[in-house]
Design an enzyme around this catalytic site. Structure first.
Site, PDB file in Angstrom:
ATOM      1  N   GLU A   1      25.348 -95.781 -55.912  1.00 53.81           N
ATOM      2  CA  GLU A   1      24.043 -96.066 -55.274  1.00 53.81           C
ATOM      3  C   GLU A   1      22.944 -96.209 -56.323  1.00 53.81           C
ATOM      4  O   GLU A   1      21.816 -95.754 -56.134  1.00 53.81           O
ATOM      5  CB  GLU A   1      23.712 -95.053 -54.185  1.00 53.81           C
ATOM      6  CG  GLU A   1      24.663 -95.208 -52.999  1.00 53.81           C
ATOM      7  CD  GLU A   1      24.264 -94.482 -51.751  1.00 53.81           C
ATOM      8  OE1 GLU A   1      23.065 -94.323 -51.499  1.00 53.81           O
ATOM      9  OE2 GLU A   1      25.180 -94.069 -51.020  1.00 53.81           O
TER      10      GLU A   1
HETATM   11  N1  CAA Z   1      11.763-101.942 -51.454  1.00 55.62           N
HETATM   12  C1  CAA Z   1      11.467-103.201 -51.004  1.00 55.62           C
HETATM   13  N2  CAA Z   1      11.499-104.297 -51.811  1.00 55.62           N
HETATM   14  C2  CAA Z   1      11.835-104.110 -53.096  1.00 55.62           C
HETATM   15  C3  CAA Z   1      12.152-102.828 -53.629  1.00 55.62           C
HETATM   16  C4  CAA Z   1      12.095-101.709 -52.745  1.00 55.62           C
HETATM   17  N3  CAA Z   1      12.383-100.472 -53.161  1.00 55.62           N
HETATM   18  N4  CAA Z   1      12.455-102.959 -54.925  1.00 55.62           N
HETATM   19  C5  CAA Z   1      12.323-104.261 -55.227  1.00 55.62           C
HETATM   20  N5  CAA Z   1      11.956-104.946 -54.114  1.00 55.62           N
HETATM   21  C6  CAA Z   1      11.660-106.374 -54.000  1.00 55.62           C
HETATM   22  C7  CAA Z   1      10.535-106.762 -54.956  1.00 55.62           C
HETATM   23  O1  CAA Z   1       9.269-106.561 -54.360  1.00 55.62           O
HETATM   24  C8  CAA Z   1      10.826-108.203 -55.223  1.00 55.62           C
HETATM   25  O2  CAA Z   1      10.363-108.959 -54.131  1.00 55.62           O
HETATM   26  P1  CAA Z   1       9.859-110.490 -54.324  1.00 55.62           P
HETATM   27  O3  CAA Z   1      11.051-111.279 -54.772  1.00 55.62           O
HETATM   28  O4  CAA Z   1       9.373-110.873 -52.970  1.00 55.62           O
HETATM   29  O5  CAA Z   1       8.798-110.443 -55.367  1.00 55.62           O
HETATM   30  C9  CAA Z   1      12.351-108.266 -55.220  1.00 55.62           C
HETATM   31  O6  CAA Z   1      12.777-107.132 -54.460  1.00 55.62           O
HETATM   32  C10 CAA Z   1      12.964-108.215 -56.607  1.00 55.62           C
HETATM   33  O7  CAA Z   1      12.500-107.020 -57.225  1.00 55.62           O
HETATM   34  P2  CAA Z   1      12.725-106.698 -58.766  1.00 55.62           P
HETATM   35  O8  CAA Z   1      12.206-107.845 -59.585  1.00 55.62           O
HETATM   36  O9  CAA Z   1      12.182-105.341 -59.037  1.00 55.62           O
HETATM   37  O10 CAA Z   1      14.303-106.727 -58.855  1.00 55.62           O
HETATM   38  P3  CAA Z   1      15.268-106.525 -60.088  1.00 55.62           P
HETATM   39  O11 CAA Z   1      16.225-107.639 -60.143  1.00 55.62           O
HETATM   40  O12 CAA Z   1      14.482-106.194 -61.332  1.00 55.62           O
HETATM   41  O13 CAA Z   1      16.170-105.255 -59.614  1.00 55.62           O
HETATM   42  C11 CAA Z   1      16.740-102.954 -59.387  1.00 55.62           C
HETATM   43  C12 CAA Z   1      15.650-104.037 -59.308  1.00 55.62           C
HETATM   44  C13 CAA Z   1      15.985-101.659 -59.057  1.00 55.62           C
HETATM   45  C14 CAA Z   1      17.372-102.863 -60.749  1.00 55.62           C
HETATM   46  C15 CAA Z   1      17.831-103.233 -58.304  1.00 55.62           C
HETATM   47  O14 CAA Z   1      18.631-104.356 -58.658  1.00 55.62           O
HETATM   48  C16 CAA Z   1      18.754-102.047 -58.098  1.00 55.62           C
HETATM   49  O15 CAA Z   1      18.416-101.115 -57.363  1.00 55.62           O
HETATM   50  N6  CAA Z   1      19.973-102.057 -58.693  1.00 55.62           N
HETATM   51  C17 CAA Z   1      21.000-101.059 -58.411  1.00 55.62           C
HETATM   52  C18 CAA Z   1      21.782-101.481 -57.188  1.00 55.62           C
HETATM   53  C19 CAA Z   1      22.564-100.338 -56.597  1.00 55.62           C
HETATM   54  O16 CAA Z   1      22.043 -99.269 -56.386  1.00 55.62           O
HETATM   55  N7  CAA Z   1      23.833-100.637 -56.267  1.00 55.62           N
HETATM   56  C20 CAA Z   1      24.725 -99.687 -55.673  1.00 55.62           C
HETATM   57  C21 CAA Z   1      25.073-100.123 -54.269  1.00 55.62           C
HETATM   58  S1  CAA Z   1      26.071 -98.896 -53.486  1.00 55.62           S
HETATM   59  C22 CAA Z   1      27.599 -99.631 -53.363  1.00 55.62           C
HETATM   60  O17 CAA Z   1      27.711-100.818 -53.378  1.00 55.62           O
HETATM   61  C23 CAA Z   1      28.788 -98.742 -53.317  1.00 55.62           C
HETATM   62  C24 CAA Z   1      28.903 -97.917 -52.103  1.00 55.62           C
HETATM   63  O18 CAA Z   1      29.532 -98.272 -51.113  1.00 55.62           O
HETATM   64  C25 CAA Z   1      28.342 -96.546 -52.147  1.00 55.62           C
END
Ligand code: CAA
Length: 408
Positions: free
Chosen positions: A364
Site C-alpha cells: 500500500e
Molecule cells: N487524493 C486525491 N488526488 C490525489 C492524491 C490524493 N491523495 N494524490 C495525488 N492526487 C492527484 C493529484 O492532484 C494529481 O491530479 P491532477 O492530475 O488532476 O493534477 C494526480 O493525482 C497526480 O498526482 P501526482 O503528480 O502527485 O502523482 P505522482 O505520479 O507524482 O504519484 C504517488 C504520486 C504518491 C507517488 C502515487 O503514485 C503513489 O501513491 N504511489 C504508490 C502506489 C501504492 O501505494 N501502490 C500500492 C497499491 S496496493 C496493491 O496493489 C497491493 C494490494 O492488494 C494490497
C-alpha cells in the site's frame, strides 16, 4: 492506558478481540504452515457482524469509520498478521466503489461485501508500475457498450478468494495518470484469469496473485462513476483511507510480539533469576511498549482525521503507516532477539510476527513513498507559512557562491 477510544470503537475492539482469541490464535501457526485461506475466521467474523462494517448503512453495512476498522484490524493482527490483512483488504477493495461509484453501482456491489458473503480485492500495481502507479499499462477500450480489458496486475491481495475486483486501467494512454479509470470485474468473467500465487515471506495464509486480462469484456456500466479518467484520484483517495489499516496491522503485530516477549522473559530463568528481572530487559521492553503506544495513538488520530474529513488526512495516513510499520519491524526483531535461539525457530510464534511485520513497510505504498507524500505536504505548508516567520535567508550573489565552491 487512559481510554481515548469512543464508545463505538471500544465495542468493536472488544468483539474483534473475542474473535481473535477464539478463532484466530488457535489456528495462526497452522495457517502459516499450510498457507490455507482463513475461511473459518471469515465465518467467525461474519457471525460477530464484523465484516464490511465500514460500508454505509444504506448499502447493508454499519456506517463505521476508519477508526473502527483500525481497531478491528489491530486486534486480528495481534493474533495473526495474515488474518489482519485478509480482513482489511476488503476495505481497500470497496473504498473505490464507496468513493467513486454511482448509486446503482453501490447498490449492486456493496451489500454482499457488507455481509461478508463476497470478498473484494484491489488491482492497481503491475510488474512495471509499483511506486509509480500512474504509469500502469493495463488498457480498457470502449466498444459496443463494453470495455475490453487487456493487461496484467501484480500483488493482488485476496486474489482468487475475492469475487469482486476493482481494477485500474488506462482508457486514454495519451493522458497519463489522467487517463486512468476504475472498473469492476467479477470473478468468472471470460478473459479474466487468476495467475501465479506469490510465495511470500509472511502473511502466508493470504493469497497474493497475479491477475491476467485478455480480451476481457465488462459492460460499460462497470466503469465506476461513469466518467472516464478519474481513476488515479480515486486510487489515491482510497489509499489515503486504507493506509491507516496497514498501520493498525503493524501495531497489532508489534503488540502481539511484545505480549510474547513479556510472557517469555518473565518465565525464562537464567543466572538464577527471570530474564525480565534484569534491568536491561525491562528497559528494552519499556522502549518497545512506549513505541507501540505512540504508534497506536498516531493511527487513531490519523483515522479520526479521515473520519472527520480533515484536509491534511493524506499526510497523517502516510505518517502513521511509516511510523507504525517501522515500529513493528523494530519491536518484532527485538522480540526474536529476546527469545534467543528459540526466537529463530518455529516452535515459538515470534519469528512469524517478524516475517508478517516486514510487509507493512512495503505494501500500500512503500515507506519511501509515504515519506514522499509527507515531504510534499510539508513543502506546501512551508510555502503557506509565507512571511509569518521572521527568518531571512541571505543568498549571496551568484558570482560569490561560485568562487566559494571552487575555493578560488
Ligand atoms: N487524493 C486525491 N488526488 C490525489 C492524491 C490524493 N491523495 N494524490 C495525488 N492526487 C492527484 C493529484 O492532484 C494529481 O491530479 P491532477 O492530475 O488532476 O493534477 C494526480 O493525482 C497526480 O498526482 P501526482 O503528480 O502527485 O502523482 P505522482 O505520479 O507524482 O504519484 C504517488 C504520486 C504518491 C507517488 C502515487 O503514485 C503513489 O501513491 N504511489 C504508490 C502506489 C501504492 O501505494 N501502490 C500500492 C497499491 S496496493 C496493491 O496493489 C497491493 C494490494 O492488494 C494490497
Amino acid at each position: 492506558m487512559f481510554e481515548l477510544l469512543p464508545k463505538r470503537a471500544q465495542e468493536y475492539r472488544q468483539r474483534a478481540r473475542q474473535v481473535a482469541e477464539s478463532a484466530v490464535r488457535p489456528i495462526a501457526a497452522e495457517l502459516d504452515r499450510t498457507g490455507e485461506y482463513p475461511w473459518p475466521v471469515i465465518e467467525a467474523l461474519r457471525a460477530a457482524e464484523l465484516m464490511g462494517i465500514w460500508i454505509p448503512r444504506e448499502y447493508g453495512g454499519q456506517g463505521a469509520g476508519v477508526l473502527d476498522l483500525c481497531v478491528v484490524v489491530e486486534e486480528l493482527s495481534r493474533a495473526c498478521g495474515g488474518v489482519g490483512v485478509a480482513y482489511a483488504v476488503n476495505a481497500l477493495g470497496s473504498f473505490p466503489i464507496i468513493l467513486g461509484g454511482t448509486e446503482a453501482q453501490k447498490q449492486r456491489w456493496l451489500p454482499p461485501v457488507a455481509s461478508g458473503e463476497k470478498l473484494i480485492a484491489f488491482g492497481l500495481s503491475e510488474k512495471a508500475s509499483g511506486s509509480d502507479a500512474g504509469s500502469l499499462r493495463t488498457r480498457a477500450v470502449l466498444a459496443d457498450g463494453h470495455y475490453r480489458i487487456d493487461g496484467d496486475k501484480k500483488w493482488n491481495t485476496n486474489g482468487g478468494a475475492a469475487s469482486i475486483y476493482t481494477v485500474y486501467a488506462s482508457t486514454r494512454p495519451d493522458r497519463g495518470s489522467r487517463g486512468i479509470s476504475p472498473l469492476v470485474v467479477e470473478k468468472g468473467t471470460p478473459g479474466f484469469e487468476i495467475g501465479k500465487r506469490e510465495d511470500l515471506m509472511g502473511i502466508r495464509c493470504v493469497p497474493v496473485h497475479e491477475l491476467h486480462f485478455r480480451d476481457c469484456r465488462v459492460p460499460a456500466g462497470n466503469l465506476l462513476g461513469e466518467v472516464e479518467g478519474r481513476g488515479f484520484g480515486n486510487a489515491m483517495q482510497t489509499l489515503d483511507r486504507a493506509r491507516p489499516g496497514v498501520a493498525a496491522q503493524a501495531v497489532g503485530l508489534a503488540q502481539g510480539a511484545l505480549d510474547w516477549a513479556m510472557r517469555y522473559t518473565s518465565e525464562r530463568q537464567q543466572f538464577g533469576q527471570s530474564v525480565m528481572s534484569f534491568q536491561s530487559t525491562q528497559f528494552r521492553l519499556a522502549d518497545m511498549a512506549t513505541e507501540i503506544e505512540a504508534a497506536r495513538q498516531l493511527v487513531w488520530s490519523a483515522a479520526r482525521s479521515i473520519d472527520e474529513g480533515h484536509a491534511g488526512a493524506s499526510k497523517y495516513a502516510a505518517m502513521c503507516k511509516v511510523f507504525a510499520s517501522d515500529v513493528a519491524m523494530r519491536v518484532t526483531t527485538e522480540a526474536v532477539q529476546m527469545f534467543g535461539g528459540y526466537g529463530y525457530c518455529r516452535d515459538y510464534p515470534v519469528e512469524k510476527f517478524m516475517r508478517d511485520a516486514k510487509i507493512t513497510q512495503i505494501y500500500e505504498g512503500a515507506n519511501q513513498i509515504q515519506r514522499l507524500v509527507i515531504g510534499r505536504a510539508l513543502t506546501k505548508e512551508a510555502a503557506a507559512l509565507g512571511d509569518t516567520l521572521a527568518v531571512k535567508v541571505e543568498h549571496p550573489p551568484a558570482a560569490e557562491t561560485a568562487a566559494e565552491e571552487t575555493g578560488s
